[in-house]
Motif scaffolding. Structure first.
Motif, PDB file in Angstrom:
ATOM      1  N   LYS A 141       0.631  -1.380  -0.005  1.00  0.00           N
ATOM      2  CA  LYS A 141      -0.140   0.199  -0.250  1.00  0.00           C
ATOM      3  C   LYS A 141       1.194   1.275  -0.304  1.00  0.00           C
ATOM      4  O   LYS A 141       0.331   2.142  -0.501  1.00  0.00           O
ATOM      5  N   LEU A 155       1.411   2.745  -3.431  1.00  0.00           N
ATOM      6  CA  LEU A 155       0.601   3.086  -5.051  1.00  0.00           C
ATOM      7  C   LEU A 155      -0.354   4.625  -3.657  1.00  0.00           C
ATOM      8  O   LEU A 155      -0.761   5.127  -4.089  1.00  0.00           O
ATOM      9  N   GLY A 156       0.027   4.488  -2.308  1.00  0.00           N
ATOM     10  CA  GLY A 156      -0.896   4.881  -1.459  1.00  0.00           C
ATOM     11  C   GLY A 156      -1.586   4.776  -1.238  1.00  0.00           C
ATOM     12  O   GLY A 156      -2.390   5.605  -1.158  1.00  0.00           O
ATOM     13  N   CYS A 157      -2.240   3.938  -1.373  1.00  0.00           N
ATOM     14  CA  CYS A 157      -3.970   3.888  -0.713  1.00  0.00           C
ATOM     15  C   CYS A 157      -4.129   2.272  -0.794  1.00  0.00           C
ATOM     16  O   CYS A 157      -2.820   1.312  -0.523  1.00  0.00           O
ATOM     17  N   GLU A 158      -4.696   1.801  -0.047  1.00  0.00           N
ATOM     18  CA  GLU A 158      -5.151   0.422   0.540  1.00  0.00           C
ATOM     19  C   GLU A 158      -5.214  -0.528  -0.580  1.00  0.00           C
ATOM     20  O   GLU A 158      -5.916  -0.197  -1.531  1.00  0.00           O
ATOM     21  N   LEU A 159      -4.463  -1.835  -0.941  1.00  0.00           N
ATOM     22  CA  LEU A 159      -5.044  -2.628  -2.105  1.00  0.00           C
ATOM     23  C   LEU A 159      -5.875  -3.318  -1.757  1.00  0.00           C
ATOM     24  O   LEU A 159      -6.712  -3.639  -0.213  1.00  0.00           O
TER      25      LEU A 159
END
Length: 113
Positions: free
Chosen positions: A6, A9-13
């Motif tokens: 994560k 990506l900078g966010c939750e998977l």
């Protein structure tokens, strides 16, 4: 993939069970439009290249010349060569009046009307 985190990506998977079937992409959709646009783009590009040369010749008191390099021979019988004109970013066919040319040879091409 398990190697992506994560933080990458900078966010939750998304979880594996949350993934739905991915929409398929039809790459042939709109292909006719692309084939129709190519000749228009090509003629527009040629127009602006010739307009650039025309303006260059019109604004210059001296003769206009472009540096080029011989890329290869197309027809040995006619001394026809592929040359690349640096300033125009153009690959063009050139008939040599001087006879045989070597690949990599630098040429100066003069613009005549």
């Amino acid at each position: 993939p398990s190697s992506i985190t994560k933080m990458d990506l900078g966010c939750e998977l998304p979880k594996e069970e949350d993934c739905e079937e991915i929409d398929s992409i039809n790459y042939k959709s709109g292909l006719g439009m692309i084939f129709a646009a190519r000749p228009i783009q090509s003629s527009s590009s040629n127009y602006w290249m010739f307009e650039y040369i025309r303006r260059l010749v019109g604004s210059s008191d001296e003769e206009v010349m472009f540096e080029s390099v011989v890329l290869g021979c197309i027809n040995k019988d006619r001394f026809q060569y592929a040359v690349y004109i640096y300033e125009l970013g153009l690959e063009h066919r050139y008939l040599s009046e001087a006879g045989e040319l070597d690949v990599g040879k630098k040429l100066w091409l003069k613009v005549t009307s």
